[in-house]
Design a protein around this motif. Structure first.
Motif, PDB file in Angstrom:
ATOM      1  N   LEU A  87       5.628   4.911   1.617  1.00 28.65           N
ATOM      2  CA  LEU A  87       6.051   6.149   2.276  1.00 28.65           C
ATOM      3  C   LEU A  87       6.858   5.841   3.531  1.00 28.65           C
ATOM      4  O   LEU A  87       7.891   6.470   3.792  1.00 28.65           O
ATOM      5  CB  LEU A  87       4.832   7.010   2.626  1.00 28.65           C
ATOM      6  N   HIS A  88       6.431   4.863   4.306  1.00 28.38           N
ATOM      7  CA  HIS A  88       7.149   4.483   5.530  1.00 28.38           C
ATOM      8  C   HIS A  88       8.574   4.041   5.203  1.00 28.38           C
ATOM      9  O   HIS A  88       9.527   4.454   5.860  1.00 28.38           O
ATOM     10  CB  HIS A  88       6.377   3.363   6.238  1.00 28.38           C
ATOM     11  N   GLU A 120       4.093   4.487  13.235  1.00 29.54           N
ATOM     12  CA  GLU A 120       3.159   3.544  12.616  1.00 29.54           C
ATOM     13  C   GLU A 120       2.220   2.930  13.656  1.00 29.54           C
ATOM     14  O   GLU A 120       1.174   2.401  13.296  1.00 29.54           O
ATOM     15  CB  GLU A 120       3.925   2.422  11.906  1.00 29.54           C
ATOM     16  N   ALA A 141       0.846  -1.191   0.000  1.00 27.35           N
ATOM     17  CA  ALA A 141       0.000   0.000   0.000  1.00 27.35           C
ATOM     18  C   ALA A 141       0.885   1.245   0.000  1.00 27.35           C
ATOM     19  O   ALA A 141       2.023   1.216   0.494  1.00 27.35           O
ATOM     20  CB  ALA A 141      -0.894  -0.009   1.228  1.00 27.35           C
ATOM     21  N   PRO A 142       0.393   2.363  -0.544  1.00 23.15           N
ATOM     22  CA  PRO A 142       1.195   3.595  -0.605  1.00 23.15           C
ATOM     23  C   PRO A 142       1.714   4.051   0.756  1.00 23.15           C
ATOM     24  O   PRO A 142       2.826   4.567   0.841  1.00 23.15           O
ATOM     25  CB  PRO A 142       0.232   4.619  -1.199  1.00 23.15           C
ATOM     26  N   LYS A 143       0.962   3.834   1.837  1.00 30.02           N
ATOM     27  CA  LYS A 143       1.450   4.301   3.137  1.00 30.02           C
ATOM     28  C   LYS A 143       2.686   3.525   3.582  1.00 30.02           C
ATOM     29  O   LYS A 143       3.541   4.047   4.267  1.00 30.02           O
ATOM     30  CB  LYS A 143       0.350   4.276   4.189  1.00 30.02           C
ATOM     31  N   TYR A 144       2.810   2.266   3.156  1.00 29.62           N
ATOM     32  CA  TYR A 144       3.991   1.490   3.518  1.00 29.62           C
ATOM     33  C   TYR A 144       5.181   1.865   2.639  1.00 29.62           C
ATOM     34  O   TYR A 144       6.322   1.828   3.099  1.00 29.62           O
ATOM     35  CB  TYR A 144       3.690  -0.002   3.470  1.00 29.62           C
ATOM     36  N   PRO A 146      -1.682   5.143  14.787  1.00 29.25           N
ATOM     37  CA  PRO A 146      -3.034   4.900  14.252  1.00 29.25           C
ATOM     38  C   PRO A 146      -3.684   3.629  14.809  1.00 29.25           C
ATOM     39  O   PRO A 146      -4.890   3.481  14.753  1.00 29.25           O
ATOM     40  CB  PRO A 146      -2.822   4.759  12.738  1.00 29.25           C
TER      41      PRO A 146
END
Length: 124
Positions: A23-24, A115, A18-21, A118
Motif C-alpha cells: 500500500l505504501h 510511516e 507485507a500488505p502495508k508496504y 506508528p
C-alpha cells in the motif's frame, strides 16, 4: 506447530512484502498522479510522471544496512530524507521549472513520514 528442533522460518530479501508496504508503494504512485490530475489538467500525465519520479529518492536506501528496516523511520536517517534535503526540496517550489519535481519530492517525504507515526516518531 513446528517442532522445537526446526528453526523458525525467517524473512529473506526475496520474500513478498507485507500488505502495508505494498500500500505504501502504491501511494507513492497514486498520490502524485492524483495531484497532477487535479491541478495540471488537461496535460496531467507529464507532471504525474515527474512527481512519481520522486520515488527515485529511495535510492539512498541502498546505502543503509539493512536496506529495509520496518522499525526505522526514513526521515532524517537516509541522506535524501534529511531535514536539509527537505528544505532544499521546499526551495525548489519557487522556480516554476522545478516546481513539479519539488511537489513530487515533498509528497514523497510526507508519505514516508506517515510511516514514522506508528513508530512514535514525530517531527521535532
Amino acid at each position: 506447530m513446528p517442532s522445537p528442533s526446526r528453526p523458525r522460518p525467517t524473512r529473506t530479501p526475496f520474500s513478498p512484502p507485507a500488505p502495508k508496504y505494498i500500500l505504501h508503494i502504491l501511494l507513492h504512485v497514486a498520490v502524485p498522479a492524483l495531484i497532477a490530475w487535479l491541478f495540471y489538467r488537461p496535460q496531467w500525465r507529464r507532471p504525474a510522471l515527474k512527481m512519481v519520479a520522486g520515488f527515485a529518492l529511495d535510492l539512498d536506501h541502498l546505502l543503509a544496512t539493512p536496506m529495509f528496516d520496518p522499525n526505522r523511520c526514513s526521515i532524517n536517517f537516509h541522506p535524501l530524507h534529511t531535514y536539509w534535503a527537505i528544505g532544499i526540496y521546499a526551495l525548489l517550489l519557487w522556480p516554476a521549472r522545478t516546481r513539479v519535481w519539488a511537489i513530487g519530492f515533498l509528497v514523497h517525504m510526507v508519505l514516508d513520514y506517515l510511516e514514522c507515526l506508528p513508530l512514535g516518531v514525530y517531527l521535532p
